[in-house]
Structures are given as structure tokens and as C-alpha cells.
Design an enzyme around this catalytic site. Sequence first.
Site, PDB file in Angstrom:
ATOM      1  CD  GLU A 177      -4.260  -5.720   2.138  1.00  0.00           C
ATOM      2  OE1 GLU A 177      -4.984  -4.786   2.533  1.00  0.00           O
ATOM      3  OE2 GLU A 177      -3.054  -5.801   2.376  1.00  0.00           O
ATOM      4  CD  GLU A 211      -3.218  -0.976   2.022  1.00  0.00           C
ATOM      5  OE1 GLU A 211      -3.102  -0.221   3.003  1.00  0.00           O
ATOM      6  OE2 GLU A 211      -4.218  -1.676   1.822  1.00  0.00           O
TER       7      GLU A 211
END
Length: 808
Positions: free
Chosen positions: A507, A420
Site C-alpha cells: 500500500e 494492518e
Amino acid sequence: MSDKRILHEGWTVAGDPGAPAAVDPIPAAVPGEVVSALLDAGLVADPYTDDGERGVAWVGRHDWTYRTSFDFASDDWDGVDLVFDGLDTVARILLNGDVIGETANMHRRYRFDALTAMREGANELEIVFTSPYAYAEAQRDRLGDRPNAYDEPGNFIRKAACNFGWDWGPNLASAGIWRPVRLEYWKIARIAEVVPHVSVEGGQGIVDFSVELERAERVDLDLVCTAGEHTAVLRVPAGRRTAQVRVVVDDPELWWPHNRGAQPLYDVAVTLSADGRELDTWSHRIGFRTVELDTEPDADGRPYTLKINGEAVWVKGVNWIPDEALFSRIDAARLERRLRQAVAAGIDYVRVWGGGIYESEDFYRLCDELGLMVGQDFLFACAAYPEEEPFRSEVEAEARDNLARLAPHPSLVTWTGNNENIWGWHDWDWQEPLGELTWGAGYYHDLLPKLVAEVDGTRPYWPGSPYSGTRDLHPNEQAHASVHIWDVWNQLDYAHYRDWRPRFVAEFGYQAPPTWATVRRMTTDEPLQAETPNMLWHQKAADGQAKLQRGLDAHLPVARDFDDWLYFTQVNQARAIRLGIEHFRSLQPYCTGAVVWQFNDCWPVTSWAAIDGEERLKPLWYALRDAYADRIVTFQPHGEGVKLVAVNDSAEVWNGVIGFWKCTAEGRITGRALLEIAIDPRDTAEVVLEGGVAPAPGEFLVTGREGFPRATWFTKEDKDMDWATARFTAETALVDGGVAVTVTADTVLRDLCVFADRLDPDAVVDKALVTLIPGEQVTFTVTSAAIAASPELTAALTSKPVLRAVND
Ligand code: BMA
């Protein structure tokens, strides 16, 4: 001509003079960390219970000195090295008072010359750890602060980011000798590193060994490299320190993920000798398979398709975090239990997330043996990382070390640059505070891909999770490679998973508290309530309780007490993820995988995990097993109506008849349908439901259970359905190792569960979340000697709070 000596005995640890405890040495287990030593010495409360975490917050603010002694008798060794598989983190190593090494990276192995400082007889070894906070904050002050999703300096030290706390984990930032330590003795020369580059070409298995040697003497050396039954020998002339040797295995059996084939493993070994005398050996097990990541742009955008031995796989994945917050407690047996739980749920892929660790040899060995694919992140998560020294060199050393260490494992299929961080740079208001400062882009786009190609050369690399394939695109573009879906948990109802049309979901997750037995370990609060102080201490997510409540409000009846709240939140978590997976699978082959956040926990906590920190299965685990079955049937919305989708992710044609009923809320059948299917391997089929089989408002659909996974479709939420209050009969019978509980439905029963952990914390139940219509029956098998031995406990299996249905 070589020898080893494990150095795990006799250690003590002591804090600096300002430490609130353990200024005088206390015994310390090695491998271990300071928090564990303090706990063992009874100097702190258990950081896993109540707010015990607060009681150790000071530990990471102090320096710690580990000491031991050992005897040494010289034997004309050319080298004696002190070898650490892991030191956490910033340390100076002194042998008999001489500094023989310094470390600043938890994620590397270290080897230091010990011979020069060693004495005949008793030797004193001392490791002085600097406070990780002091080090990281000093680096931050020197290099300039950078954004971090957590208000912690974890991006200024090469230490597991989650050590400083996470939205599912405690802050136990500590210090210690977290992996094995030993002395290694050698003469003439030793094998410094072996990287087996494994490939398959034209039916041949090829092992290209890259061997690195360390020498004390200028003599010719002989290398014997073997793979399976095949051997190659090489003379390495005096002075040379590297060698390349190829061994070819004809017609090898291929390694596959567990749901596609077998996991044959081949022994590989390297032996080093001089003048016929063996000096050193190295051995491992490898597997022959190819791996490709197809990210070639197509008409829609960019796929993210993993291919094993040329076959595109639909990834049934989970995200993995360190399995204990105190890492030294993670032993092989614990990992094996956890990874077997993954296989048992039909999971075939585990993403080792970048805020944790490069896992142990046991972890990857087990994945090799069990047929689990591993996607490995480099260790960067949710923060901007400096690229200046000493970090650039540490990152390079750490990457080289782990690329080499993990190269033999067939389970390891991809390397990914970070978690991320590219997303953070685009969306989390980093750019202004960063200005001209480095943030890690040079690692993800330049250094790491270069090192993967150079050191490994066999595995694909992807710059980030998520990442869209080019630097100009937003990294979370759903038509382009991997995405993380977090709008659902954070803002939207879980039905909004269906708004996404992703290529690969790396995710997506939905929270629930842990099992009841684990809640009891988590807090001593009485009475238990959703929002007692210690329940909230173990809820680390931003607005976590409110988000749980938002989900309950949208779907389920009002929770009247803690037991309802616990059950309903767990049901909601399971339903959310099941809905997501079934939607993503219905999009195959456009979408090629789902990786659920998260599989495991590292302590008792309310989190996104399917298995809680005490190793117990949350209802989500059972939902994963259903949703990840090779063959599934799922109802999906179709315009205003509904369609049935059947997914055949198996190697055989799926021939059969799917039967389903349309029912009223009382469970009266108002329509039936039989659909003949013949679905090719790895294909899907869908039927739009029209006319008599389309459900009217208030009705629901349910597939027959014979040979098929049960699929359901409701026209209203449970809170709005006119369910009759659950009526059923429940009978128990003793069976081998436990008790069978047979429930016969008089009314519809929604998501029946048997929470046997309330009666015996070690009890395991074989199924959960079973929906029945009147007249149907299900038998739960509860494995528990304690319950079987007690008539009272056995009787308690048939009613609340153990036996639950949403409409009870
Ligand atoms: C993503 C993950 C983790 C985090 C999870 C839940 O950001 O990569 O960092 O725990 O979401 O918030």
C-alpha cells in the site's frame, strides 16, 4: 431430480415501531439493502450527494423485517432448502411462522431446511434483521471493548468493516438480503460442495476434486468428474459423504497474467447419479498454473516474490475496495468495466482489501478471463478482533466457505490474514488497553493458515499486510517482505518515497478530489470551493485538506480558484504515485512489486482512488498506465546528480536508442544525448548523466517521444521554474465517435489535460498529463457524441477550464 427457484420477487421491508420511516412495509428489491429500499421509496435523500449520508444514519440502529410469499406444490422432494448467498447480517428466518434458521455473518453462504415448515400452496417467508449496532455493541459490552482505528463497533460483527464508514467511504451500515436467495429442491442426494484442487506437475494438469455429499437415502451413488476432455468415475457406497477424485489433463495450456501469456480456461464438472438417474451437477471453469510466494530469507532480509508458473513477476498492483457503498448495486457489468480499466492501465494484480468483502463470483471470473492476479485478504482491518465465541466459529465457517467457493479461480493467487492489524498491535497503542484480551493473533498466525492448508492446499498464505515474516520483527520492516508506506501522505513530501528501499509495497497512496463531473454529483454547493461544508463532508481522511494543501505548496503555483485547486491536486496525486512506482521499479529485482492505494471508489469522494465513484478516470489512472508500462524510462536522483534508468519488464531483449534533451525553462535545447540500450528481459539498465547532459539549475530533461514513454526531470519545482505562460495553438477535428484536439506548443506545456467531462459527463479522453516542449504536438481523442454534435462544446475543448496546463 433437482430444481431451483429464485426468490427475488414480491419482497417488502418494514422497520421496527420506533423507526423514523417505513414502519409500514415498503417494496424492497432483492438482492438489496434497507438504505436502497428507502431511497427507492423516496423516504430518504440520496446518501451519495451533499450530506445525505446523515439522513440515513438511523437505519443501522433499527431492526428490519423483510417479507415475501411463494407457492409450493410438493413433488416428493427429499429436501427443499432455502439458500442464501449472503444476508447482512444478524437475522432470524421464519417460514410460515416457524424459525428455520439464524445468521450472524454477512460473509457466509447459508442453507436451511425449508421442507419441514413448508406448506402446499401459499407460504410466508419472513426475515427479521437485528440492528447491526445493537448486536455489535452488545457483543462489545459482553467481551470487552477493543481498539479500532474508527470509533465504530465493526470489529464485533462479521460485517464489512467499511459499512461503518472509512476514510474514503460513507457510513451506510444497513441490513438486507445483499446477495441472491433461492429454494433448492432435491431427491435422494445432492452435491453439497466441490473443491477442485488444481496443480501442475511434470507437464500434467491435475485436478483433485474434493466432493461432499448430502444424502437422504442409503443407496450407492455414482460420481463422474471431468476436466477438459478427461473424465474419472467413482462409485460412492451407501453411507459415505465425501469422495476424492483425481482427473489428469495431459499437457495443459497454462494460465498467465495478461502481460505474460494467455488465459486458457478449462471446464470442470461433477455429476452425481444413482441407478443411472442424474441427481445433481456442479460445474466451473479452472485454469492450470502454479503459484509460489518466495519469502525465504536472503542476505538483505526477506523477499516477497510472487512466482507464476515458476516465473518471478514484478507485481503492478492496485488495492481494491467494494465498488459501491451499497453493495447490491455492484453488478457484473460494472465489475467488468472497472476490471477492464485495470487491464488497460497495465495493472496485473488486484488486492481485495480486508475491510471490504469477499467479492462475487463475477469478480473472480472476470479476473480469470482478463488475466488479473488477485491477492485476497481475509476480512479484518485496522482493529483488534475478539477470538471468543461466537466469533471464532464464525471466522472459521466464513473462511472454510470462501476458501471452498473461490478455489476454482486461477486468478486468485494468495490469501492474507488481515489489513494492518499486526501493525496496529505493534504501533497504535493497543497493547495497554488490550491487556490480556484477544485481538486476532490466533486467527492470523494459527487458525487461518491451518484452514488455507486444509481446505485449499494450493495457495500461499501470509499472516498480514504488512508483515515481515516473524512475530518478533516489526511488521513494516522495509527489508522484510510486504510494507505499507503511509508516512509520505501523512507527513512528508512525496519525494520521500525515494527514501524507502522496500521489498514489496502492498500500500502507498496520495489523495485527490474526483473528476469535475463527479464533484458535481457529490455536492450541490454553489459556488464550488475546496472547503464548502459538503466538499468537506466528502473528505473523510484525517486532515485530508491540509495534506492536499501541503502537497500543493511544495510543488505547484498558487491555486487561484476552485478550477486550479481541482486540477493541481489531481496533477499532484498523479505525480506522487508515478514517482513512487518509478522509484520502486528502479529497485527491481530487490523490490518485487507495488500495489497502489487505491484503484476504485465506492461513492463520490475525495480519496486516494485512480477511478472515482462515478467510474471516471482521474489523471492518476493515466499516470498508472505510463508507470506500469512493460518498458519504462525514468530519471532518478544519483547523489547530487541524476541518472537515467530503463526498466524492461518484458520477455524480449529491449534494443533501442533512448534520446533525451536538456532544456532551459523557455524550452531552448542546450544538450542532447542518444543512449544505445540492450536490456535483457526482466532487467534494468542505468546511466549516470555527467558533463554536458547533466542539467544546470533551472533546466530540465525530457526524453524524445518516438517509441518511448516520455520521462522528465526538473531541477526545480513548477512553482519555482521560470516557465513562460503557456502559449499554444489548439485545433479540433471531428473523428469517429468524437473530437480530436491537436495542441501545438509554442512554450513548454506542463502536464496538459483535456477535462472533457466538464462538457459531457460521459466523455472519455485517451490521454492526460502530457508535457511538451516548443514545437511539439499532441492529439487528444475525446470520445463523446454530445461534444461532437455541438460546435459550442467542441470549441470549449481548446481553452480553460477544459484544456489545462500547469503553466497556463
Ligand atoms: C490504509 C488502508 C485503508 C485506508 C488507507 C488510507 O490503512 O488499509 O484502511 O483507507 O490506509 O488511509
